[in-house]
Design a protein around this motif. Structure first.
Motif, PDB file in Angstrom:
ATOM      1  N   SER A   1     -74.346 -36.053  24.460  1.00 63.91           N
ATOM      2  CA  SER A   1     -75.450 -36.494  25.322  1.00 63.91           C
ATOM      3  C   SER A   1     -76.684 -35.636  25.167  1.00 63.91           C
ATOM      4  N   ALA A   2     -76.563 -34.445  24.538  1.00 60.75           N
ATOM      5  CA  ALA A   2     -77.725 -33.587  24.318  1.00 60.75           C
ATOM      6  C   ALA A   2     -78.411 -33.891  22.992  1.00 60.75           C
ATOM      7  N   GLY A   3     -77.843 -34.793  22.204  1.00 64.26           N
ATOM      8  CA  GLY A   3     -78.464 -35.183  20.948  1.00 64.26           C
ATOM      9  C   GLY A   3     -77.898 -34.520  19.716  1.00 64.26           C
ATOM     10  N   ALA A   4     -76.941 -33.616  19.868  1.00 62.30           N
ATOM     11  CA  ALA A   4     -76.341 -32.961  18.706  1.00 62.30           C
ATOM     12  C   ALA A   4     -75.466 -33.948  17.942  1.00 62.30           C
ATOM     13  N   LEU A   5     -75.448 -33.812  16.620  1.00 59.38           N
ATOM     14  CA  LEU A   5     -74.666 -34.677  15.738  1.00 59.38           C
ATOM     15  C   LEU A   5     -73.451 -33.913  15.213  1.00 59.38           C
ATOM     16  N   TYR A   6     -72.302 -34.588  15.196  1.00 59.57           N
ATOM     17  CA  TYR A   6     -71.076 -34.000  14.663  1.00 59.57           C
ATOM     18  C   TYR A   6     -70.587 -34.874  13.514  1.00 59.57           C
ATOM     19  N   VAL A   7     -70.208 -34.222  12.423  1.00 58.53           N
ATOM     20  CA  VAL A   7     -69.792 -34.924  11.214  1.00 58.53           C
ATOM     21  C   VAL A   7     -68.442 -34.378  10.768  1.00 58.53           C
ATOM     22  N   THR A   8     -67.511 -35.273  10.459  1.00 59.02           N
ATOM     23  CA  THR A   8     -66.222 -34.839   9.904  1.00 59.02           C
ATOM     24  C   THR A   8     -66.222 -35.098   8.405  1.00 59.02           C
ATOM     25  N   ALA A   9     -65.494 -34.253   7.706  1.00 56.35           N
ATOM     26  CA  ALA A   9     -65.418 -34.364   6.255  1.00 56.35           C
ATOM     27  C   ALA A   9     -64.173 -35.139   5.844  1.00 56.35           C
ATOM     28  N   ASP A  10     -64.147 -35.586   4.572  1.00 63.93           N
ATOM     29  CA  ASP A  10     -62.995 -36.349   4.124  1.00 63.93           C
ATOM     30  C   ASP A  10     -61.831 -35.426   3.774  1.00 63.93           C
ATOM     31  N   GLU A  11     -60.748 -36.044   3.262  1.00 58.38           N
ATOM     32  CA  GLU A  11     -59.525 -35.273   3.039  1.00 58.38           C
ATOM     33  C   GLU A  11     -59.618 -34.287   1.889  1.00 58.38           C
ATOM     34  N   PHE A  12     -60.640 -34.389   1.072  1.00 56.18           N
ATOM     35  CA  PHE A  12     -60.753 -33.495  -0.069  1.00 56.18           C
ATOM     36  C   PHE A  12     -61.612 -32.272   0.235  1.00 56.18           C
ATOM     37  N   ALA A  13     -62.208 -32.233   1.428  1.00 53.05           N
ATOM     38  CA  ALA A  13     -63.071 -31.104   1.785  1.00 53.05           C
ATOM     39  C   ALA A  13     -62.357 -30.205   2.778  1.00 53.05           C
ATOM     40  N   SER A  14     -62.841 -28.999   2.886  1.00 52.35           N
ATOM     41  CA  SER A  14     -62.215 -28.041   3.805  1.00 52.35           C
ATOM     42  C   SER A  14     -63.188 -27.579   4.875  1.00 52.35           C
ATOM     43  N   SER A  15     -64.295 -28.283   5.010  1.00 47.26           N
ATOM     44  CA  SER A  15     -65.324 -27.824   5.941  1.00 47.26           C
ATOM     45  C   SER A  15     -65.040 -28.216   7.385  1.00 47.26           C
ATOM     46  N   GLY A  16     -64.082 -29.108   7.629  1.00 47.94           N
ATOM     47  CA  GLY A  16     -63.729 -29.463   8.995  1.00 47.94           C
ATOM     48  C   GLY A  16     -64.810 -30.268   9.679  1.00 47.94           C
ATOM     49  N   ILE A  17     -65.342 -29.759  10.797  1.00 49.64           N
ATOM     50  CA  ILE A  17     -66.353 -30.448  11.588  1.00 49.64           C
ATOM     51  C   ILE A  17     -67.658 -29.664  11.505  1.00 49.64           C
ATOM     52  N   GLU A  18     -68.731 -30.370  11.203  1.00 48.86           N
ATOM     53  CA  GLU A  18     -70.055 -29.753  11.130  1.00 48.86           C
ATOM     54  C   GLU A  18     -70.879 -30.214  12.330  1.00 48.86           C
ATOM     55  N   LYS A  19     -71.615 -29.290  12.943  1.00 45.99           N
ATOM     56  CA  LYS A  19     -72.491 -29.606  14.053  1.00 45.99           C
ATOM     57  C   LYS A  19     -73.938 -29.443  13.610  1.00 45.99           C
ATOM     58  N   TYR A  20     -74.733 -30.484  13.850  1.00 40.54           N
ATOM     59  CA  TYR A  20     -76.146 -30.470  13.479  1.00 40.54           C
ATOM     60  C   TYR A  20     -76.981 -30.693  14.733  1.00 40.54           C
ATOM     61  N   VAL A  21     -77.997 -29.863  14.906  1.00 40.72           N
ATOM     62  CA  VAL A  21     -78.938 -29.989  16.020  1.00 40.72           C
ATOM     63  C   VAL A  21     -80.327 -30.143  15.415  1.00 40.72           C
ATOM     64  N   GLY A  22     -80.983 -31.266  15.715  1.00 45.65           N
ATOM     65  CA  GLY A  22     -82.299 -31.522  15.148  1.00 45.65           C
ATOM     66  C   GLY A  22     -82.249 -31.707  13.643  1.00 45.65           C
ATOM     67  N   GLY A  23     -81.100 -32.153  13.122  1.00 49.66           N
ATOM     68  CA  GLY A  23     -80.966 -32.373  11.686  1.00 49.66           C
ATOM     69  C   GLY A  23     -80.668 -31.128  10.891  1.00 49.66           C
ATOM     70  N   ALA A  24     -80.512 -30.007  11.552  1.00 48.98           N
ATOM     71  CA  ALA A  24     -80.235 -28.754  10.852  1.00 48.98           C
ATOM     72  C   ALA A  24     -78.835 -28.261  11.198  1.00 48.98           C
ATOM     73  N   PHE A  25     -78.199 -27.564  10.262  1.00 49.56           N
ATOM     74  CA  PHE A  25     -76.859 -27.017  10.462  1.00 49.56           C
ATOM     75  C   PHE A  25     -76.869 -26.019  11.625  1.00 49.56           C
ATOM     76  N   ASP A  26     -75.919 -26.149  12.518  1.00 47.84           N
ATOM     77  CA  ASP A  26     -75.859 -25.264  13.685  1.00 47.84           C
ATOM     78  C   ASP A  26     -74.522 -24.526  13.775  1.00 47.84           C
ATOM     79  N   LEU A  27     -73.423 -25.229  13.518  1.00 47.10           N
ATOM     80  CA  LEU A  27     -72.108 -24.616  13.700  1.00 47.10           C
ATOM     81  C   LEU A  27     -71.083 -25.360  12.853  1.00 47.10           C
ATOM     82  N   GLN A  28     -70.091 -24.630  12.403  1.00 48.95           N
ATOM     83  CA  GLN A  28     -68.999 -25.218  11.649  1.00 48.95           C
ATOM     84  C   GLN A  28     -67.686 -24.764  12.280  1.00 48.95           C
TER      85      GLN A  28
END
Length: 529
Positions: free
Chosen positions: A220-247
C-alpha cells in the motif's frame, strides 16, 4: 502440523504444536502490581494457522478438477477465484459460513500454454487474468484479459478488453498497484503499466536488472516486490521508486511463485517450491522471515498465494494436491495477571487454545480466580465485565489484564473509651401568655311577641365560635311549656321543649336561622354572619 516461528530480533526459535481444543486453559502468573500497561508486539500473532476443514478442490466445477492454479480473492464478497492453468478457466467459489462452494466459471481464454497470474481490483471488482505466453519459445504471444462484473452473464462477468503483447519475452506476473493500475512482468526484466480502460501500455515501466521475474506484488506504500525464477538465487527483490532497496529470501534454488502483501503493514506472504517448499511470511522493513509453514503432505507443491485483508485469510494454491488451502491470520492476544491469582480462558474456536493469538471474530471468555490471601480487583482492557468474568471479541490485537490485590489483615479492636460526664438539666422555658378574649357580639333584635310567647335572644362570639342564648316568656295560659324548632335555610336544624326562662341554642355556624314556638309562623330570625 508443526509450525515454526522465528524471532524477529534473533533471540530464539520457538515451536508450536497444534493440539485438540481444551475447554479451559489454566494459567497462573505472579507479577509486581502494575495497573498501567502498554500494548506490545505486532498487530497479530506471527504465522498463519491452517484450517484444513475449509480447503477445497475443483471437483465441483464443470472441469471436475483444477491444476497448476493461481488464486485471487474479492474482499468485498469473500469470493475466491481460481485460475485453472490446465483447463484455461477461472472458477469462482463462495464461502457459506462453513465451506467454499462452486458458483460459476469464466471461459474463453485463447492460449496454448497454462495461465500464470490473476488479480482483482478491490474497489470495482474487475478481474485481470494473464495466461502464460512466450513469443520466442512457443510462438504464443502473451495476452492480458480484463473482466468486469455483469449479473446478466452466467459467469457473473463479461470481457472488457484483451491486450496482446508484442515482442519477445515470457509474461509471468501481474499485479495491481495501490492506485488500482495493472502491471505485468516480462522475463526480460521489464515491468509494464497498462491502462485500466484499454489495456494498452501507458508508457510507464520499471526495469529490474539481474532478475528474471516470476511474480510481482505492490504494497500500500507503493513498494514493488519481485520474485525470481527457479534458476536464480536472488529470492525476493524490493524496489522503492524503481530503485533497488532490499533483497531477502536468498539461499539459492528458491522457486518463488506467488506473492501477496498485507495492506498498511510490512507483511508479505510468499510461496516457494524448492529447498524449503511452503508458505513464508516476511517483514519487508528488515527482510526478516517471520514464519514458515511447510506443507503437511509430501506431495504438496505451492504455486500461488492470495491475502484477504477484510477476512484475514491467506489462500494457497497447492499444485501437488490440486486444492486451495485456507489459512487464518490470527490477532495477537496478550493476557496479563498482576498480583496473586489465576485466569481461565474459554473459546469456541476448534483449532486454537487460549494462548497468544485468536482468529478474527473469536469470542474469548476469561474467568478470574483468587488465590489464598488475594482479592480480585477487576479487569483492564475489557468492556464486557460481570463480577470476575470478562468476555472479549477479538477483532484486533488485544490485551487484557486481571488485577489481584493482597487481602488486608483485620485490625485489632480499639480500647473502650471513658464514660462521658452527664449533661446538666436545662432550664424550664417561660410559660406562654394567655390569649385575649374576643369581643362580645352585638345583641340581636328582640323577636316579635307572638300569640305563643315572647322570645329575646343574645348572640355572643368568641373567635370563630358563636353562642346564642334566648329568653322565652310564655303568654299561653294553657301550657307551661312551649315546643320550639330551629330551621336553617328552610330545613329543620334543632328542636325541643322549653318553659318560661332561658333557651340555650348552643354554638351555631354562620348562616340564617328561624326560631319557631309552638309551630306558629311568627318567629324570631337569627342571622349569624
Amino acid at each position: 502440523m508443526d509450525f515454526k516461528t522465528e524471532d524477529k530480533h534473533g533471540e530464539g526459535t520457538h515451536k508450536m504444536l497444534s493440539r485438540p481444543r481444551k475447554r479451559f486453559t489454566y494459567a497462573t502468573v505472579a507479577m509486581t502490581l502494575a495497573l498501567v500497561f502498554a500494548m506490545t508486539g505486532s498487530a497479530y500473532a506471527t504465522g498463519p494457522i491452517e484450517i484444513p476443514s475449509q480447503a477445497f478442490t475443483g471437483s465441483s466445477t464443470p472441469n471436475g478438477s483444477f491444476k497448476d492454479s493461481q488464486v485471487a480473492v474479492d474482499e468485498a464478497t469473500g469470493d475466491v477465484f481460481v485460475l485453472d492453468k490446465a483447463h484455461g478457466t477461472v472458477d469462482r467459489f463462495h464461502f457459506n459460513g462453513t465451506a467454499y462452494q462452486y458458483v460459476s466459471q469464466i471461459t474463453g481464454f485463447s492460449f496454448e500454454a497454462p495461465g500464470n497470474a490473476i488479480a482483482i481490483d478491490q474497489t470495482t471488482g474487475e478481474l485481470y487474468v494473464l495466461p502464460w505466453g512466450c513469443q520466442e519459445c512457443s510462438s504464443v504471444p502473451g495476452k492480458f484479459y480484463s473482466f468486469e462484473p455483469d449479473p446478466v452473464e452466467p459467469s457473473g462477468y463479461k470481457q472488457k478488453w484483451v491486450h496482446e503483447f508484442t515482442g519477445a519475452g515470457q509474461y509471468d506476473g501481474a499485479a495491481l498497484d495501490s492506485a488500482g493500475l495493472p502491471w505485468v512482468a516480462n522475463s526480460f526484466g521489464a515491468i509494464v503499466q497498462l491502462s485500466v480502460a484499454t489495456g494498452e501500455p501507458t508508457g510507464k515501466s520499471i526495469t529490474v536488472s539481474g532478475v528474471t521475474p516470476v511474480n510481482i506484488a505492490f504494497d500500500s506504500a507503493g513498494a514493488l516486490y519481485v520474485t525470481a525464477d527457479e534458476f536464480a538465487s536472488s529470492g525476493i527483490e524490493k524496489y522503492v521508486g524503481g530503485a533497488f532497496d532490499l533483497q531477502f529470501g536468498t539461499g539459492g534454488g528458491h522457486r518463488n511463485w506467488g506473492l501477496a502483501s498485507e495492506p498498511g503493514t510490512d507483511r508479505l506472504f510468499n510461496v516457494s517450491t524448492q529447498i524449503e517448499a511452503g508458505l513464508e511470511e516476511w517483514d519487508t522493513s528488515s527482510g526478516t522471515r517471520l514464519a514458515f509453514d511447510a506443507p503437511s503432505s509430501g506431495s504438496s507443491n505451492y504455486t500461488g498465494v492470495a491475502f484477504d485483508a477484510a477476512h484475514r485469510r491467506v489462500f494457497v494454491a497447492d499444485e501437488g494436491t490440486q486444492e486451495i488451502r485456507v489459512f487464518a491470520l490470527p490477532f495477537e492476544f496478550n493476557l496479563n495477571v498482576t498480583g496473586e491469582g489465576a485466569v481461565e480462558c474459554e473459546t469456541a474456536t476448534e483449532f486454537e487454545t487460549c494462548a497468544n493469538s485468536y482468529e478474527k471474530g473469536s469470542v474469548v471468555t476469561l474467568k478470574a480466580t483468587e488465590s489464598a490471601g488475594s482479592v480480585f480487583a477487576g479487569w483492564l482492557g475489557c468492556k464486557h465485565v460481570s463480577a470476575n468474568t470478562c468476555v472479549v471479541t477479538v477483532n484486533a490485537a488485544t490485551e487484557v489484564t486481571a488485577v489481584f490485590l493482597k487481602e488486608g489483615k483485620e485490625g485489632t479492636q480499639g480500647k473502650e473509651g471513658k464514660t462521658g460526664l452527664a449533661g446538666s438539666l436545662g432550664k424550664e422555658g417561660p410559660a406562654g401568655s394567655q390569649g385575649k378574649e374576643g369581643p362580645q357580639g352585638k345583641e340581636g333584635p328582640a323577636g316579635k311577641e307572638g300569640p305563643a310567647g315572647k322570645v329575646t335572644c343574645q348572640v355572643k362570639q368568641k373567635g370563630k365560635k358563636v353562642k346564642v342564648t334566648c329568653t322565652v316568656k310564655s303568654t299561653s295560659a294553657r301550657s307551661s311549656s312551649l315546643h320550639w324548632s330551629l330551621t336553617r335555610h328552610g330545613r329543620a336544624y334543632r328542636r325541643g321543649t322549653v318553659g318560661h326562662g332561658r333557651l340555650d341554642l348552643g354554638q351555631l355556624s354562620p348562616g340564617h336561622y328561624q326560631l319557631h314556638l309552638n309551630g306558629q309562623k311568627a318567629a324570631t330570625s337569627i342571622v349569624i354572619g
